[in-house]
Design an enzyme around this catalytic site. Sequence first.
Site, PDB file in Angstrom:
ATOM      1  N   GLU A  65       1.474  -0.567  -4.934  1.00 44.18           N
ATOM      2  CA  GLU A  65       0.379   0.326  -5.311  1.00 44.18           C
ATOM      3  C   GLU A  65       1.002   1.624  -5.819  1.00 44.18           C
ATOM      4  O   GLU A  65       1.154   2.606  -5.092  1.00 44.18           O
ATOM      5  CB  GLU A  65      -0.541   0.622  -4.121  1.00 44.18           C
ATOM      6  CG  GLU A  65      -1.751   1.468  -4.536  1.00 44.18           C
ATOM      7  CD  GLU A  65      -2.268   2.397  -3.445  1.00 44.18           C
ATOM      8  OE1 GLU A  65      -3.292   3.053  -3.692  1.00 44.18           O
ATOM      9  OE2 GLU A  65      -1.648   2.466  -2.368  1.00 44.18           O
TER      10      GLU A  65
ATOM     11  N   ASP B  97     -10.365   1.419  -4.570  1.00 49.50           N
ATOM     12  CA  ASP B  97     -10.020   2.842  -4.587  1.00 49.50           C
ATOM     13  C   ASP B  97     -10.566   3.589  -5.802  1.00 49.50           C
ATOM     14  O   ASP B  97     -10.210   4.757  -6.013  1.00 49.50           O
ATOM     15  CB  ASP B  97      -8.491   3.005  -4.570  1.00 49.50           C
ATOM     16  CG  ASP B  97      -7.896   2.760  -3.200  1.00 49.50           C
ATOM     17  OD1 ASP B  97      -8.591   3.026  -2.197  1.00 49.50           O
ATOM     18  OD2 ASP B  97      -6.740   2.307  -3.122  1.00 49.50           O
TER      19      ASP B  97
ATOM     20  N   ASP C 165       0.823  -1.204   0.000  1.00 47.54           N
ATOM     21  CA  ASP C 165       0.000   0.000   0.000  1.00 47.54           C
ATOM     22  C   ASP C 165       0.865   1.265   0.000  1.00 47.54           C
ATOM     23  O   ASP C 165       1.890   1.327   0.685  1.00 47.54           O
ATOM     24  CB  ASP C 165      -0.901  -0.020   1.237  1.00 47.54           C
ATOM     25  CG  ASP C 165      -1.943   1.076   1.235  1.00 47.54           C
ATOM     26  OD1 ASP C 165      -2.723   1.138   0.279  1.00 47.54           O
ATOM     27  OD2 ASP C 165      -1.959   1.867   2.194  1.00 47.54           O
TER      28      ASP C 165
END
Length: 542
Positions: A354, A421, A325
Amino acid sequence: MNKHAIYHRPESNFCFATDEKTVVLRIRFAKGEKLDSLSVLYNSKYDIAKVQYKADMPFLCTDGAYDYYSATIKLNDPRLAYVFEFSSDEEKYYFCETGVRQSYDFSVAYYDSFQYAYINKNDVIQNVSWLNNAVFYQIFVDRFAKGSKKDESYINASWGDIPTPKSFYGGDLDGICQHLDYIKGLGVTALYLNPIFKSPSNHKYDIVDYYEIDEMFGGKEAFARLVKACHEKGIKVMLDAVFNHVSEGFYPFGQVMALGKESEYFDWFIINGDKITTEKDNYDCFAACEYMPKLNTNNPEVQSYLIDVAKHYITKYDIDGWRLDVADEVSHDFWRQMRRKIKAIKPDAVLIGENWHNSESFLQGDQFDSIMNYGVTKAFLDFFARETIDEKEFAEALNSQLIRYTDTTNNMMFNLLDCHDTHRFITEVGGDRRKLMHALLTLAFLPGSINLYYGTEILTEGGYDPDSRRSFDWDKLNDPEIRGAVGEVAYIMKLKKQPAIAHGTVKISSGDGYITIERKCEEQTLTLKLCSENYTIEGDLL
């Protein structure tokens, strides 16, 4: 001739080794540049002055601004020197480190020939083969299915309600476990779970304790059951590593709140001053979320702590990788250390960052295996949803993404239409099932893995977070139309098992209003021809 457009760079996406004796070379020219011939002259850097071997460089692709050419050469010596030779309008040219020349003296090639000085095994990007055609099923755990008998006092939403940022529905790990046959039937080969560690939120990106599986999801025993059941069915498991930031309830942060600079954990965070205050920007955090303070991943103690967490879930639970992340805001040094430690334990465990942008600096074989390929996501949205580009421009956009990275990296890329997201892709295309299926089919034909966000197969809609995180509507499977959509998705996902798609070369072009993607290997050639209205697949499915 536009000499300014000609480009090549050694040891990059324009020159990379696939093993100790094989190198792929690419060179760029202005789009439409008329070349009569193009080749590379090469040999060992110690022998190129005496003898030059020659390899033709056929056209590879165009991205709309430039044309690219490529050759794969087999070497007898891992010390490579090379110069490009091409002709245009009956004039011969050479291209070396000092630019374009109309003649070249190989007796002094050691000065300005391009070089790959020595192909060291440890510098070759390693391919994780299972990632080349993996089908991930991404699950936001609170929203997929309930299975555990547990304290449900935290649940504040009914299954099917439109979510708010604070909604809890009660989905858990046993709920996933009970639906593994359904998941496997979609052609899925790997699970990607959003964070599962102890946290006060529904999304779990604000972690209180990395070593505890949240009891909302069933705890450690439920996770162990899930991993075991997945592996028995040939499904790998990837977890979400939130190593950029933590919860304000994370013990070390609480100590800093209480003791300020006197705390042994003070340097675990990035603080402007001697203590935590309520002043704006007093400490770094994720985005503007003060309840998620940023970890100082430059600190050796933080590095050691987080790497131990990453190792723990591989050694104790045998997970198969980490999605990283906010990976681009964490230090490169940390990721290099983590990679070495993880790969030493489990070489085929994957690390997927990410990253929403060009990420060459993370994809040199020393940090990540792959990234979430949002560049491709954007191209799909522009073509299928916004209709701001046509088939030709879509093909060019996809080629641009492929040229950005090495072939090895492209074969491990984590390709996605949507996720937790983003808006749901089916919503982006106005609920058009045909467009969704065409997009999934096109995505399946690209090199690398594919991420199927839970509920895509039942046409789950949703806007931006938290709306994209709706609960899975199991009752929809009673609808014949939805069952048809599920079957169509399963057919598309299972195409990833076809040899040409699993490990073949790729060629993307356009013409006659169609985008064409050809995948080719020794056993098989498959060609997808697709426009906004229809598609065909040419070749024999095995």
